[in-house]
Design an enzyme around this catalytic site. Structure first.
Site, mmCIF file in Angstrom:
data_model
loop_
_atom_site.group_PDB
_atom_site.id
_atom_site.type_symbol
_atom_site.label_atom_id
_atom_site.label_comp_id
_atom_site.label_asym_id
_atom_site.label_seq_id
_atom_site.Cartn_x
_atom_site.Cartn_y
_atom_site.Cartn_z
ATOM 1 N N ARG A 1 25.940 92.254 50.587
ATOM 2 C CA ARG A 1 25.873 90.870 50.468
ATOM 3 C C ARG A 1 26.548 90.192 51.769
ATOM 4 O O ARG A 1 26.155 89.041 52.144
ATOM 5 C CB ARG A 1 26.605 90.781 49.311
ATOM 6 C CG ARG A 1 26.530 89.221 48.885
ATOM 7 C CD ARG A 1 27.244 88.990 47.480
ATOM 8 N NE ARG A 1 27.489 87.645 47.119
ATOM 9 C CZ ARG A 1 28.501 86.883 47.044
ATOM 10 N NH1 ARG A 1 29.710 87.259 47.403
ATOM 11 N NH2 ARG A 1 28.327 85.580 46.595
ATOM 12 N N HIS B 1 24.897 86.919 53.644
ATOM 13 C CA HIS B 1 25.584 85.963 53.879
ATOM 14 C C HIS B 1 26.015 85.471 55.284
ATOM 15 O O HIS B 1 25.958 84.279 55.676
ATOM 16 C CB HIS B 1 26.998 85.876 53.238
ATOM 17 C CG HIS B 1 26.699 85.519 51.584
ATOM 18 N ND1 HIS B 1 27.398 84.929 50.612
ATOM 19 C CD2 HIS B 1 25.437 86.012 50.790
ATOM 20 C CE1 HIS B 1 26.874 84.711 49.470
ATOM 21 N NE2 HIS B 1 25.790 85.235 49.611
ATOM 22 N N ASP B 2 25.919 86.303 56.081
ATOM 23 C CA ASP B 2 26.203 86.158 57.421
ATOM 24 C C ASP B 2 24.829 85.670 58.195
ATOM 25 O O ASP B 2 24.789 84.620 58.720
ATOM 26 C CB ASP B 2 26.418 87.543 58.193
ATOM 27 C CG ASP B 2 26.597 87.277 59.851
ATOM 28 O OD1 ASP B 2 27.537 86.222 60.297
ATOM 29 O OD2 ASP B 2 26.025 88.021 60.565
ATOM 30 N N ASN C 1 31.104 81.738 49.230
ATOM 31 C CA ASN C 1 31.898 83.061 49.743
ATOM 32 C C ASN C 1 33.421 83.006 49.380
ATOM 33 O O ASN C 1 33.935 84.124 49.103
ATOM 34 C CB ASN C 1 31.968 82.790 51.329
ATOM 35 C CG ASN C 1 30.720 83.090 51.940
ATOM 36 O OD1 ASN C 1 29.628 83.858 51.360
ATOM 37 N ND2 ASN C 1 30.408 82.573 52.831
ATOM 38 N N PRO D 1 22.458 80.653 49.040
ATOM 39 C CA PRO D 1 21.885 80.500 47.694
ATOM 40 C C PRO D 1 22.888 80.184 46.701
ATOM 41 O O PRO D 1 23.921 80.812 46.947
ATOM 42 C CB PRO D 1 21.067 81.691 47.535
ATOM 43 C CG PRO D 1 20.616 82.176 48.916
ATOM 44 C CD PRO D 1 21.801 81.807 49.725
ATOM 45 N N HIS E 1 21.000 93.387 43.826
ATOM 46 C CA HIS E 1 21.940 92.926 42.709
ATOM 47 C C HIS E 1 22.261 94.039 41.642
ATOM 48 O O HIS E 1 23.247 94.020 40.809
ATOM 49 C CB HIS E 1 21.687 91.814 42.048
ATOM 50 C CG HIS E 1 21.696 90.456 42.741
ATOM 51 N ND1 HIS E 1 21.354 89.298 42.576
ATOM 52 C CD2 HIS E 1 22.074 90.317 44.070
ATOM 53 C CE1 HIS E 1 21.431 88.299 43.311
ATOM 54 N NE2 HIS E 1 22.035 89.075 44.402
ATOM 55 N N ASP F 1 18.572 101.361 42.039
ATOM 56 C CA ASP F 1 17.299 101.576 41.541
ATOM 57 C C ASP F 1 16.692 100.458 41.125
ATOM 58 O O ASP F 1 17.023 99.150 41.474
ATOM 59 C CB ASP F 1 17.602 102.625 40.189
ATOM 60 C CG ASP F 1 18.576 101.898 39.224
ATOM 61 O OD1 ASP F 1 18.503 100.716 39.162
ATOM 62 O OD2 ASP F 1 19.426 102.750 38.661
#
Length: 326
Positions: A70, A74-75, A102, A171, A201, A254
């Site tokens: 993540r 985000h970078d 963040n 987002p 996620h 998975d």
């Protein structure tokens, strides 16, 4: 006129050569100078040093794998993949770490700093924090059973950050499908890339404040799933309480995340919209049936994401520590 120009160039070897050289220069300027062998001579043991450090950190806290993936994401979505997210607040820098998407959720800064310090011991001032972020995301995925991929290298570190851009371009958990697609398209990523990247996620966790409304007020969510999640997320209070985004296999990379969406067990609204009668339903269904397809597409999307507007050549710098400019 176009035909005349084309004919003159082709019938003059000198002009043709010059024309092709200009095209080459233009093409080179438009493409980031990233290569998988960037540190082959300048720091041949860089990748192994990063891998060892990242593995040790995830072994101590498995949740860190999702956090590192993540963090790279985000970078890259703010100013490109330039490690701007790692810069801490100063009088001249408004840190992205305090942006709404963040704040109190992005993590792993210390893990990247630790990896950087290990690399600095063997090759001081050579390997960028931006590249370490990209490599760490790949190593994190591989360590918890996800795909691996060849990381393109040669990024340099920014000397600026933008909390404003982080607030506007990252987002949100409340985003609808069209908004999500638009955000990703603005970064050169298509809907399939977006769905594949969302699959990470399966390793993540979310704070109660981000899904409370969904589990208490959304009538389309699976009732049993909502009831289970309410136990750890009261209607009032407990905003920072954590819950895994994947109830079934929260510690494994998975395709259960996609199976959950089909069963109406997406914890965040921005997850469930990927399977809600819209244009991405077929992609979610495909990934739910084939872990191999998801894995392959995720790796491809990560490579693509890692190429978002990197600083190369003499742009930016190579930070000595990742949290501050030199």
């Amino acid at each position: 006129m176009a035909t005349s120009i084309h004919y003159n160039i082709l019938t003059s070897p000198a002009k043709a050569a010059a024309f092709m050289f200009v095209l080459l220069l233009l093409n080179t300027a438009c493409q980031a100078q990233l290569t998988s062998t960037f540190y082959q001579n300048s720091c041949p043991n860089a990748l192994s040093a990063i891998r060892t450090s990242i593995r040790n950190s995830i072994a101590a806290e498995r949740r860190m794998a999702a956090s590192l993936i993540r963090l790279h994401f985000h970078d890259c979505f703010v100013q490109g993949c330039d490690a701007s997210i790692l810069l801490e607040e100063t009088p001249s820098i408004e840190s992205e770490q305090t942006a709404v998407p963040n704040r109190d959720s992005a993590r792993g800064y210390g893990v990247i700093e630790k990896a950087k310090s290990e690399v600095e011991k063997i090759c001081p001032g050579v390997v960028s924090c931006a590249d370490i972020l990209a490599v760490a995301a790949r190593d994190a995925s591989a360590y918890v059973g996800g795909p691996s991929w060849t990381v393109m290298l040669g990024r340099r570190d920014s000397t600026t950050a933008s909390r404003t851009l982080a607030n506007s371009e990252l987002p949100r958990f409340t985003d609808g499908l069209d908004r999500l697609i638009s955000r990703f398209q603005s970064k050169g990523l298509n809907a399939r890339d977006m769905v594949a990247l969302s699959g990470s996620h399966t390793l993540g966790q979310a704070q109660c404040v981000t899904f409370r409304d969904r589990i208490y007020n959304n009538v389309t969510i699976d009732a049993g799933f909502a009831s289970t999640r309410r136990r750890g997320c009261p209607a009032v209070g407990g905003d920072s309480n954590l819950a895994p985004l994947d109830l079934v296999t929260p510690n494994s990379f998975d395709n259960n995340y996609f199976k959950n969406l089909i069963q109406r067990k997406g914890l965040l609204e921005s997850d469930q919209v990927l399977f809600s009668g819209g244009s991405t339903d077929s992609i979610v269904s495909e990934y739910s049936r084939s872990a191999a397809t998801f894995s392959s597409d995720f790796a491809s999307a990560m490579i693509k994401m890692g190429n978002i507007e990197p600083l190369t050549g003499t742009a930016g710098e190579i930070r000595r520590i990742c949290s501050a400019v030199n």
